[in-house]
Design a protein around this motif. Sequence first.
Motif, short mmCIF file in Angstrom:
data_model
loop_
_atom_site.label_atom_id
_atom_site.label_comp_id
_atom_site.label_asym_id
_atom_site.label_seq_id
_atom_site.Cartn_x
_atom_site.Cartn_y
_atom_site.Cartn_z
N LEU A 161 0.82 -1.21 0.00
CA LEU A 161 0.00 0.00 0.00
C LEU A 161 0.86 1.27 0.00
CD1 LEU A 161 -2.76 -1.15 2.50
CD2 LEU A 161 -2.89 -1.07 0.01
N VAL A 162 1.90 1.28 0.82
CA VAL A 162 2.78 2.46 0.88
C VAL A 162 3.47 2.68 -0.45
CG1 VAL A 162 4.88 3.36 1.97
CG2 VAL A 162 3.11 2.33 3.37
N SER A 163 3.92 1.61 -1.09
CA SER A 163 4.65 1.76 -2.35
C SER A 163 3.74 2.19 -3.50
CB SER A 163 5.39 0.48 -2.70
OG SER A 163 4.48 -0.59 -2.90
N VAL A 164 2.51 1.72 -3.52
CA VAL A 164 1.58 2.15 -4.57
C VAL A 164 1.33 3.65 -4.46
CG1 VAL A 164 -0.82 2.00 -5.35
CG2 VAL A 164 0.49 -0.08 -4.95
N VAL A 165 1.13 4.12 -3.24
CA VAL A 165 0.94 5.57 -3.03
C VAL A 165 2.24 6.31 -3.37
CG1 VAL A 165 0.51 7.34 -1.28
CG2 VAL A 165 -0.87 5.27 -1.32
N GLY A 166 3.38 5.79 -2.96
CA GLY A 166 4.65 6.44 -3.22
C GLY A 166 4.99 6.55 -4.69
N VAL A 167 4.71 5.50 -5.45
CA VAL A 167 4.99 5.52 -6.88
C VAL A 167 4.04 6.48 -7.59
CG1 VAL A 167 4.88 4.15 -9.00
CG2 VAL A 167 6.03 3.24 -7.01
N SER A 188 5.23 14.50 -3.12
CA SER A 188 4.22 15.51 -2.83
C SER A 188 3.31 15.10 -1.69
CB SER A 188 3.40 15.83 -4.08
OG SER A 188 2.70 14.69 -4.51
N ARG A 189 3.37 13.85 -1.33
CA ARG A 189 2.63 13.37 -0.15
C ARG A 189 3.24 13.93 1.13
NH1 ARG A 189 2.77 7.42 2.26
NH2 ARG A 189 1.12 7.64 3.77
N TRP A 190 4.56 14.18 1.11
CA TRP A 190 5.27 14.59 2.32
C TRP A 190 5.71 16.06 2.30
CZ3 TRP A 190 4.57 10.92 5.69
CH2 TRP A 190 4.50 9.59 5.29
N PRO A 247 5.76 20.14 0.27
CA PRO A 247 5.11 21.02 -0.69
C PRO A 247 5.77 20.88 -2.07
CG PRO A 247 5.99 22.27 1.19
CD PRO A 247 6.38 20.85 1.36
N VAL A 248 5.00 21.04 -3.11
CA VAL A 248 5.48 20.80 -4.47
C VAL A 248 6.68 21.67 -4.79
CG1 VAL A 248 4.84 20.92 -6.91
CG2 VAL A 248 3.20 20.07 -5.24
N GLU A 249 6.70 22.92 -4.34
CA GLU A 249 7.82 23.81 -4.67
C GLU A 249 9.12 23.44 -3.95
OE1 GLU A 249 5.27 25.40 -1.43
OE2 GLU A 249 4.82 25.00 -3.52
N ALA A 250 9.05 22.60 -2.92
CA ALA A 250 10.24 22.20 -2.17
C ALA A 250 10.83 20.88 -2.67
CB ALA A 250 9.90 22.08 -0.69
N ILE A 251 10.23 20.27 -3.67
CA ILE A 251 10.65 18.94 -4.12
C ILE A 251 11.69 19.06 -5.23
CG2 ILE A 251 9.91 16.79 -5.20
CD1 ILE A 251 7.18 17.24 -3.89
N ASP A 252 12.84 18.44 -5.00
CA ASP A 252 13.88 18.34 -6.02
C ASP A 252 13.50 17.18 -6.96
OD1 ASP A 252 16.31 18.54 -7.42
OD2 ASP A 252 17.30 17.17 -6.02
N PRO A 253 13.48 17.39 -8.27
CA PRO A 253 13.07 16.32 -9.18
C PRO A 253 13.92 15.05 -9.06
CG PRO A 253 13.16 18.41 -10.34
CD PRO A 253 13.72 18.65 -8.97
#
Length: 87
Positions: A18-24, A29-31, A33-39
Amino acid sequence: MKRGLQIVVGLLSLIPLLVSVVGVSIGLSRWLPVEAIDPQFDSQYRYIMGYYLSLSLIAWWVIPNIEKHRTIFRIIGGSIFIGGLGR
């Protein structure tokens, strides 16, 4: 004994599944903010989640004949244990 092991493995393998399906699907962005995420970091996170997903699917494949797939089951358990050491 065999049936109990199959039930425990089946239930415990639901967690990384379950965790990996959500993570993939959602990524970091689950953890964060979008602007703080390095690609690159998001890509690495999704890769690791794919690894967990594959371990879960292999565990589900092993469950019906767990006594015949003893070595694969040990490899899965060892992989999870070694991953835990890194934390």
